[in-house]
Design a protein around this motif. Structure first.
Motif, PDB file in Angstrom:
ATOM      1  N   LEU A  16      -3.197   9.097  -1.682  1.00 38.97           N
ATOM      2  CA  LEU A  16      -4.170  10.130  -1.343  1.00 38.97           C
ATOM      3  C   LEU A  16      -3.443  11.467  -1.369  1.00 38.97           C
ATOM      4  O   LEU A  16      -2.524  11.704  -0.582  1.00 38.97           O
ATOM      5  N   VAL A  37      -3.744  15.294  -0.765  1.00 37.01           N
ATOM      6  CA  VAL A  37      -4.580  16.215   0.004  1.00 37.01           C
ATOM      7  C   VAL A  37      -4.118  17.644  -0.285  1.00 37.01           C
ATOM      8  O   VAL A  37      -3.004  18.031   0.067  1.00 37.01           O
ATOM      9  N   ILE A  82     -11.595  13.356   5.166  1.00 39.97           N
ATOM     10  CA  ILE A  82     -10.222  13.158   4.692  1.00 39.97           C
ATOM     11  C   ILE A  82      -9.428  12.315   5.695  1.00 39.97           C
ATOM     12  O   ILE A  82      -8.647  11.439   5.303  1.00 39.97           O
ATOM     13  N   ASN A  83      -9.643  12.561   6.978  1.00 35.65           N
ATOM     14  CA  ASN A  83      -8.958  11.747   7.987  1.00 35.65           C
ATOM     15  C   ASN A  83      -9.341  10.271   7.863  1.00 35.65           C
ATOM     16  O   ASN A  83      -8.486   9.384   7.989  1.00 35.65           O
ATOM     17  N   GLY A 128      -7.700   8.817   4.788  1.00 36.90           N
ATOM     18  CA  GLY A 128      -6.272   8.618   4.989  1.00 36.90           C
ATOM     19  C   GLY A 128      -5.926   7.286   5.623  1.00 36.90           C
ATOM     20  O   GLY A 128      -4.849   6.726   5.384  1.00 36.90           O
ATOM     21  N   GLN A 129      -6.856   6.753   6.422  1.00 37.75           N
ATOM     22  CA  GLN A 129      -6.616   5.466   7.063  1.00 37.75           C
ATOM     23  C   GLN A 129      -6.588   4.314   6.060  1.00 37.75           C
ATOM     24  O   GLN A 129      -6.076   3.234   6.367  1.00 37.75           O
ATOM     25  N   VAL A 172       0.333   8.895   1.496  1.00 36.62           N
ATOM     26  CA  VAL A 172      -0.390  10.166   1.578  1.00 36.62           C
ATOM     27  C   VAL A 172       0.595  11.296   1.305  1.00 36.62           C
ATOM     28  O   VAL A 172       1.722  11.296   1.819  1.00 36.62           O
ATOM     29  N   LEU A 224       0.635  15.662   1.135  1.00 39.28           N
ATOM     30  CA  LEU A 224      -0.070  16.915   1.413  1.00 39.28           C
ATOM     31  C   LEU A 224       0.554  18.039   0.605  1.00 39.28           C
ATOM     32  O   LEU A 224       1.758  18.000   0.290  1.00 39.28           O
ATOM     33  N   LEU A 233      -3.118  13.140   9.648  1.00 41.61           N
ATOM     34  CA  LEU A 233      -2.535  12.204   8.685  1.00 41.61           C
ATOM     35  C   LEU A 233      -1.048  12.049   9.003  1.00 41.61           C
ATOM     36  O   LEU A 233      -0.179  12.433   8.231  1.00 41.61           O
ATOM     37  N   ALA A 293       1.682  10.767   6.492  1.00 40.82           N
ATOM     38  CA  ALA A 293       1.974  11.439   5.217  1.00 40.82           C
ATOM     39  C   ALA A 293       3.478  11.450   4.986  1.00 40.82           C
ATOM     40  O   ALA A 293       4.254  11.857   5.856  1.00 40.82           O
TER      41      ALA A 293
END
Length: 208
Positions: free
Chosen positions: A9, A11, A36-37, A40-41, A46, A48, A102, A105
């Protein structure tokens, strides 16, 4: 759609300066953060990005004594759009948005930190030659399918998706987890995605 361990993911630029009330606000940008949260799970991996500009950055209209949004300047790499001062290094507006949660990440990529070149893409600066290092990070870890979300559809998300695809990554945009600035520019970017074979899906395809 099943999320695999080799999926990421990605972001893009969810930072206060791009949220309502910020100097370069994307309409409804704050509304995608809870989604988005949740997304993220579902991902083990992840990444950023943060826009991270020094003072007097080339993209700031104030640097050139010009007007944001309407004026441009010619840079060594082509025409540079001009914006209000935003995401100044170490400023609250450049931080990761506090509502973004997140904690797992594995990487934060900072871009646009060189004064004389802007950087929309998470992979290449606007000269289309200088890499951020994200491509190498993903390849070294054998991560090969990217799901993009964040801000903004017609700029940083859009160009990140195009560069990811051109670098050989399978690239998917989660369209309801992205917001944009200009409807015409968003439409043009979507056409470029389609031409590049980039898929765009709804979050429900991942969340059920």
């Amino acid at each position: 759609m099943t999320v695999n361990p080799t999926d990421v993911l990605l972001v893009i630029d969810v930072q206060p300066d791009f949220l309502p009330g910020g100097p370069l606000a994307v309409a409804e940008g704050d509304q995608i953060i809870p989604l988005i949260n949740r997304l993220g799970q579902r991902f083990q991996e992840v990444v950023l990005t943060q826009d991270w500009h020094p003072p007097m950055h080339i993209s700031f209209a104030s640097t050139h004594g010009k007007q944001p949004f309407s004026d441009t300047v010619e840079a060594a790499y082509g025409t540079q759009s001009l914006w209000p001062d935003h995401t100044l290094q170490d400023s609250p507006g450049a931080a990761v948005a506090p509502a973004l949660h997140l904690p797992h990440a594995g990487l934060i990529v900072r871009k646009g930190f060189r004064r004389d070149v802007d950087s929309y893409s998470a992979f290449l600066e606007n000269d289309h030659r200088t890499p951020t290092g994200l491509g190498g990070y993903l390849r070294e870890r054998n991560l090969n399918r990217l799901f993009l979300c964040g801000l903004a559809w017609d700029y940083c998300v859009g160009f990140s998706a195009l560069d990811a695809s051109s670098l050989g990554f399978e690239t998917v945009v989660i369209e309801d987890a992205v917001r944009g600035i200009d409807p015409k520019a968003m439409e043009a970017m979507t056409t470029r995605w389609q031409d590049a074979g980039i898929r765009h899906i709804h979050s429900g395809d991942l969340l059920g």
